[in-house]
Structure formats: C-alpha cells, structure tokens
Scaffold this motif. Sequence first.
Motif, PDB file in Angstrom:
ATOM      1  N   LEU A   1       0.910  -1.179  -0.020  1.00 48.54           N
ATOM      2  CA  LEU A   1      -0.024   0.186  -0.086  1.00 48.54           C
ATOM      3  C   LEU A   1       0.899   1.272   0.040  1.00 48.54           C
ATOM      4  O   LEU A   1       1.845   1.507   0.730  1.00 48.54           O
ATOM      5  CB  LEU A   1      -0.874   0.045   1.347  1.00 48.54           C
ATOM      6  N   SER A   2       0.588   2.043  -0.942  1.00 43.36           N
ATOM      7  CA  SER A   2       1.404   3.214  -1.023  1.00 43.36           C
ATOM      8  C   SER A   2       0.508   4.391  -1.114  1.00 43.36           C
ATOM      9  O   SER A   2      -0.735   4.399  -1.129  1.00 43.36           O
ATOM     10  CB  SER A   2       2.368   3.326  -2.087  1.00 43.36           C
ATOM     11  N   THR A   3       1.070   5.751  -1.446  1.00 36.51           N
ATOM     12  CA  THR A   3      -0.051   6.929  -1.687  1.00 36.51           C
ATOM     13  C   THR A   3       0.446   7.751  -2.709  1.00 36.51           C
ATOM     14  O   THR A   3       1.775   7.571  -3.379  1.00 36.51           O
ATOM     15  CB  THR A   3       0.278   7.819  -0.549  1.00 36.51           C
ATOM     16  N   SER A   4      -0.287   8.607  -3.513  1.00 31.51           N
ATOM     17  CA  SER A   4      -0.067   9.462  -4.526  1.00 31.51           C
ATOM     18  C   SER A   4      -0.675  10.412  -4.115  1.00 31.51           C
ATOM     19  O   SER A   4      -1.482  10.789  -3.106  1.00 31.51           O
ATOM     20  CB  SER A   4      -0.356   8.886  -5.915  1.00 31.51           C
ATOM     21  N   SER A   5      -0.590  11.606  -4.675  1.00 30.26           N
ATOM     22  CA  SER A   5      -1.106  13.093  -4.357  1.00 30.26           C
ATOM     23  C   SER A   5      -1.718  13.893  -5.612  1.00 30.26           C
ATOM     24  O   SER A   5      -1.508  13.358  -6.875  1.00 30.26           O
ATOM     25  CB  SER A   5      -0.186  13.854  -3.651  1.00 30.26           C
ATOM     26  N   TYR A   6      -2.769  14.797  -5.232  1.00 34.84           N
ATOM     27  CA  TYR A   6      -3.026  15.638  -6.095  1.00 34.84           C
ATOM     28  C   TYR A   6      -3.248  16.842  -5.655  1.00 34.84           C
ATOM     29  O   TYR A   6      -2.843  17.283  -4.348  1.00 34.84           O
ATOM     30  CB  TYR A   6      -4.528  15.275  -6.371  1.00 34.84           C
ATOM     31  N   SER A   7      -3.135  17.945  -6.606  1.00 34.83           N
ATOM     32  CA  SER A   7      -3.270  19.586  -6.047  1.00 34.83           C
ATOM     33  C   SER A   7      -4.081  20.143  -6.919  1.00 34.83           C
ATOM     34  O   SER A   7      -3.667  20.261  -8.033  1.00 34.83           O
ATOM     35  CB  SER A   7      -1.751  19.787  -5.767  1.00 34.83           C
ATOM     36  N   CYS A   8      -4.886  20.561  -6.653  1.00 37.80           N
ATOM     37  CA  CYS A   8      -5.943  21.630  -7.352  1.00 37.80           C
ATOM     38  C   CYS A   8      -5.737  23.076  -7.514  1.00 37.80           C
ATOM     39  O   CYS A   8      -5.804  23.489  -6.537  1.00 37.80           O
ATOM     40  CB  CYS A   8      -7.513  21.545  -6.694  1.00 37.80           C
TER      41      CYS A   8
END
Length: 322
Positions: A77-84
């Motif tokens: 399990l890992s994470t990714s990111s978003y930025s609006c």
Amino acid sequence: MPGSPSRNDVHVNKPLTNISEAYLQQSENFVHSSVFPTVPVDKRSDLFFTFSKGDFNRDDFKLRAPGAESAMANFGLSTSSYSCDVWSLGVDLDDQTLANADSPLNLETSSTKYLMNKLAISMEKQWTSSFFGAAKWKGSTTGNDILTWQWGAADSDPVSDIQLQMDAIQKNTSYMPNTIVFGSVAFRSFCNNSSVLDRIRYTQQGTVTKDLIGGLLGLPRVFILRGVENVAVEGQDVDMAHIGTEDDVFVCYTPDSPSLMTPSAGYGFSWNRYLAGSAGQRVHRYDRPERRSTRIEVEASYDYKLVSDQLGAYAIDVDATS
C-alpha cells in the motif's frame, strides 16, 4: 420635388433578437470532463491510496494441514497525491455600456458564455497535457517504446492494431480497456482505412460512426478531440489549431465512477469545498461601485492526474503511409 424614400428612410437597422454571431464551441468538441471520472474533494491538495498490482494478482493459496494455521498474504500500500490549482478569468462591464446596450445583447449572459468557452479551451489543454502523450503510457505490447501505426498504408488494419493493445493492457492489469480517444486526423484516417470500410461494407449503417467504431473494437466509449484554439497572441492574425495532437490515438481503461479499490488510468480532481459544486467551477457576478461597473468572473479549481500508466496505450502519427 423630393424623390422616392430610400430604404434607410423607412427602416432603421437594428440587431435581430433571434441571432447573433459568436464563435462558441460545441460542448462535444471537448473531452476533458468525459473521459475520466471526476473526484470531488474537500481539500485543495491531499493523498490517495494506491495498491500493488502484483500483490493482488499473485496466487498465494497453499494447502492447509489439519490443525495448522492458514497461509498468510500481504498487499503493498502506498500513496499518491493531487493538487488542485485555482484558475480564473473575468470581464468588466461598465454601467454606461450596460445601460446603453441594445436588448438582444444581454451582455452579462454573453460574457458568461464567452468566459465558459475560454474555460473549456483551457481545461482541454490541461487535459491533453496530462494524458495525451506517448511517453506517459506503458500498457502496450512495446511497454515504454512508442507505438507507430501507419493507417495510411495499403495493408494496415487499425482494428487489429487497437485490439492487440487492448489485449496487452488486459494481460498486464486484468482490466480490458473500455475507452478510446482519437485525434481528429487519426479518426479520419481510421474511418477511411480500406480494411475498416471492408468490415462495415455489409452493415446496416454502411458509414463509420462513433457507435459503429465502438462495436467494431469492443470499446463502449469513443471520443474525438475536436476542440480548437487561436494560438496567435492578441493583435496578430487568427491562427486556429486543434487542441492536442491531431494524428495520435489513446486507448485505456476507466471506471464509470470513482470508487475505492477500483483502478483507473486517470482521474480528474475538483475542489468543490472552495467552489461549492462537484464540477469545481463557479460563475460569480458582483458590482464594483468604485469603478461603476459589474464584473463577471469564472473560476475553476481542478487537477488532472495520471493514476496508472499500465492501463493505457498510445500511438503516434497513425496517418502515416510508410
């Protein structure tokens, strides 16, 4: 003796109330809001979970001896990111112009349509920059190498070309693609290819349509990039061009809606808490008494995120003949 009255004496030209000339593009020209699901978010930026494809698709079952514990499995399990980012554009309408405008020119409505048209162009450019490019996708038979189909060649077979890559994506991910995006020239090349025409020769329709293409390929979702923009700077002659590469093709898998533990080639994130709407957009009208004017402003906050590069395959220059 005075002459006969002229046309201008008996009729004063005025704007017609049922027509006006404006170059607003049709909504179906744009694909940015249709190809991938939109995820409404409360925070401008955040993380989301990604799971290991290998862990989910490995057979870890083992024989269990009497009284023994079961075999155990774990998944990565890992994470990714978003930025609006927040984008905006406005038009000021001074009170004198508003008071003097002829009735057909509802300047506030016209200004809103003008701004929304420009927003669609901007969002389409952001979408193509994020997803429509060969170096971005790794689900094809060639992996990182670029696909170079030549649908202008006499012996080419676009249907087989695309289905081969669909099979590759399904093998790599277990998900069969359901979406294809054509550049405008690529779509024309597909429609005029002799092998495609042979396949549909005896169908009821007899002409190549998006629905027919979907049936031929087994892809229920077919899109064509037809959005255009003026690439000339203000003051120069108009120079219209398609948004996105005209002779490229992109095939991918995407779910109908965003959900937990469901893969997608990409997502669109919209910051709805700030803009109070799932589309991540807002039209705002407010008075500016210090300038004796009214401002119409359109604002949008979104991020286009490539999520799984193995769920897509991309081909370039498909109109080539050799």
